[in-house]
Design a protein around this motif. Structure first.
Motif, PDB file in Angstrom:
ATOM      1  N   ALA A 308       0.842  -1.207   0.000  1.00 48.07           N
ATOM      2  CA  ALA A 308       0.000   0.000   0.000  1.00 48.07           C
ATOM      3  C   ALA A 308       0.873   1.252   0.000  1.00 48.07           C
ATOM      4  N   GLY A 309       1.959   1.216   0.786  1.00 50.27           N
ATOM      5  CA  GLY A 309       2.898   2.337   0.777  1.00 50.27           C
ATOM      6  C   GLY A 309       3.565   2.504  -0.571  1.00 50.27           C
ATOM      7  N   GLY A 310       3.921   1.387  -1.225  1.00 47.51           N
ATOM      8  CA  GLY A 310       4.551   1.451  -2.537  1.00 47.51           C
ATOM      9  C   GLY A 310       3.651   2.052  -3.592  1.00 47.51           C
ATOM     10  N   VAL A 311       2.373   1.695  -3.555  1.00 48.44           N
ATOM     11  CA  VAL A 311       1.405   2.282  -4.494  1.00 48.44           C
ATOM     12  C   VAL A 311       1.223   3.771  -4.213  1.00 48.44           C
ATOM     13  N   LEU A 312       1.073   4.093  -2.923  1.00 49.09           N
ATOM     14  CA  LEU A 312       0.807   5.481  -2.549  1.00 49.09           C
ATOM     15  C   LEU A 312       1.972   6.398  -2.916  1.00 49.09           C
ATOM     16  N   VAL A 313       3.200   5.925  -2.755  1.00 53.80           N
ATOM     17  CA  VAL A 313       4.331   6.809  -3.009  1.00 53.80           C
ATOM     18  C   VAL A 313       4.428   7.166  -4.489  1.00 53.80           C
ATOM     19  N   VAL A 314       4.128   6.224  -5.378  1.00 58.60           N
ATOM     20  CA  VAL A 314       4.147   6.539  -6.811  1.00 58.60           C
ATOM     21  C   VAL A 314       3.090   7.581  -7.139  1.00 58.60           C
ATOM     22  N   LEU A 315       1.884   7.381  -6.628  1.00 54.06           N
ATOM     23  CA  LEU A 315       0.797   8.329  -6.890  1.00 54.06           C
ATOM     24  C   LEU A 315       1.101   9.700  -6.289  1.00 54.06           C
ATOM     25  N   SER A 316       1.715   9.696  -5.110  1.00 56.44           N
ATOM     26  CA  SER A 316       2.031  10.965  -4.446  1.00 56.44           C
ATOM     27  C   SER A 316       3.098  11.741  -5.200  1.00 56.44           C
ATOM     28  N   ILE A 317       4.134  11.058  -5.678  1.00 55.87           N
ATOM     29  CA  ILE A 317       5.192  11.733  -6.435  1.00 55.87           C
ATOM     30  C   ILE A 317       4.619  12.384  -7.691  1.00 55.87           C
ATOM     31  N   VAL A 318       3.750  11.662  -8.378  1.00 49.48           N
ATOM     32  CA  VAL A 318       3.112  12.208  -9.584  1.00 49.48           C
ATOM     33  C   VAL A 318       2.221  13.395  -9.228  1.00 49.48           C
ATOM     34  N   ALA A 319       1.481  13.280  -8.131  1.00 50.56           N
ATOM     35  CA  ALA A 319       0.577  14.362  -7.724  1.00 50.56           C
ATOM     36  C   ALA A 319       1.343  15.623  -7.329  1.00 50.56           C
ATOM     37  N   LEU A 320       2.446  15.466  -6.596  1.00 48.36           N
ATOM     38  CA  LEU A 320       3.229  16.635  -6.193  1.00 48.36           C
ATOM     39  C   LEU A 320       3.829  17.333  -7.402  1.00 48.36           C
TER      40      LEU A 320
END
Length: 416
Positions: A308-320
């Protein structure tokens, strides 16, 4: 009975020190990760920041940080008490390890929080502005936040997080999210690197100079995390504590593996390629996600939490990137966004912790660290300035800030 106590005391103290040394080695991991993910012309400066911030963290936490965090505001606690206690050998029960070992273990956590800031503000911040902030962060901002959480003090005398059901085993929020909050404040004051975003707002990839170094740094951090989480059990001299340590090690490793796999697969689905940098950040995200509670999940559930952390970090990097928040190493996403996730996952396996307590605790940590850091960054900006000139940024901050290059045979002062 006395011999048994002394043996347990010695074993717990030794274990504490070894785990502290592992966490200290994470400083090398952060240095290598950041050196690999910045451009060659900024390598020397990022390495200088990493070794200097570690020294500053150790000194400021000794002078006042430890006393603020665990002494109820007694700034001289360490100088007046802990040194003497630690020098006299075995103390009376219920102490199970040397107080000086506790200080050593705690001080390397402070340095970890500050290391998170380093990568996020890389390639455009003045070295001495960063080091001045490190003094404030490690001497006041982090210790005060720590006093409300691990120190058990009331938040500005208003409420106690522990009484609200807040728990953070090894620091998903207390260390990692706090570091990310300080980093976010610094990035907002700094602004993005030149050329990072086009006129229409699209992000431009700025590749790091040395992906082997970044990968080495990630493996070092992965290894150091066993001390980070395992040492937070605080003991190993009994059957119960030894079993707890083993579970924490197992779950920490499982979460890192889950985060790596999930980030790599998601990157392949989103970008059509196996993105190494996303895989590296996925491993770290899995570690951050499990840090808040590595002792109660099953190994499979720990893997799921890490994923879940691995998925979230990719989405967060793209969002930022879409928000034009320029973080060269992804530190805000890895430690901040996933740090929050880690806190929110704790009640899933620990019935003594409440979701409301975790949310209030997370808000308390973020609001304090972000606001205090923002004011500090703005004060430094008004007096000293925080950003190098456009010309210095183009040439690389190695020469302007440090006077030497990391790769003089290859960069020639201007290489990307």
């Amino acid at each position: 009975m006395e011999t048994t106590f002394e043996l347990g005391y010695a074993l717990d103290t030794f274990y504490f020190l070894v785990c502290g040394a592992l966490v200290m080695w994470m400083a090398a991991g952060f240095a290598m990760l950041e050196a690999g993910l910045v451009r060659a012309k900024n390598t020397t400066e990022i390495l200088t920041k990493n070794i200097a911030l570690f020294a500053i963290a150790c000194t400021m936490y000794m002078i006042c940080g430890y006393g603020i965090m665990y002494g109820g505001g007694d700034w001289g606690l360490f100088l007046n008490g802990i040194v003497g206690d630690g020098a006299t050998g075995v103390t009376e029960e219920p102490a199970t390890y040397a107080p000086s070992a506790d200080f050593f273990f705690q001080v390397v956590f402070v340095a970890t929080a500050m290391s998170i800031v380093s990568g996020a503000v890389a390639e455009r911040m003045k070295l001495w502005a960063f080091l001045i902030f490190a003094v404030v962060m490690t001497g006041l901002i982090y210790p005060l936040e720590g006093s409300w959480t691990w120190g058990g003090e009331a938040v500005f005398g208003l409420y106690t997080l522990g009484d609200l059901g807040f728990s953070d085993f090894a620091g998903s929020g207390i260390v990692h999210m706090a570091g990310a909050a300080a980093a976010l404040a610094g990035v907002l004051v700094l602004g993005p690197r030149k050329g990072k975003y086009t006129a229409d707002g699209k992000a431009v990839a700025i590749p790091g100079a040395n992906l082997p170094l970044a990968t080495l740094g990630t493996f070092i951090l992965w290894m150091g995390w066993f001390g980070f989480n395992g040492g937070s059990v605080l003991a190993t001299a009994t059957v119960e504590s030894a079993n707890s340590v083993a579970v924490v090690f197992m779950n920490t490793n499982a979460a890192a593996a889950g985060g790596t796999i999930a980030a790599l697969v998601l990157a392949r689905l989103m970008f059509g390629k196996a993105d190494l940098t996303m895989a590296l950040n996925g491993a770290l995200a899995g570690l951050v996600a499990i840090t808040a509670e590595p002792s109660t999940p099953t190994p499979l559930l720990a893997t799921v939490f890490g994923a879940a952390g691995g998925v979230l970090v990719v989405l967060s990097i793209v969002a930022l990137d879409k928000l034009k928040i320029d973080d060269p190493v992804g530190a805000i996403s890895v430690h901040g966004t996933v740090g929050l996730l880690g806190l929110l996952l704790v009640p899933v396996t620990n019935g003594e912790v409440s979701f409301s307590g975790q949310i209030i605790g997370a808000l308390t940590i973020f609001v304090w660290v972000f606001c205090a850091s923002l004011l500090t960054w703005l004060a430094i900006k008004s007096v000293l300035g925080v950003r190098v000139s456009e010309e210095e940024e183009y040439d690389g901050v190695d020469m302007s800030e440090c006077g030497l290059e990391a790769y003089p045979d290859f960069t020639g002062g201007r290489a990307g």
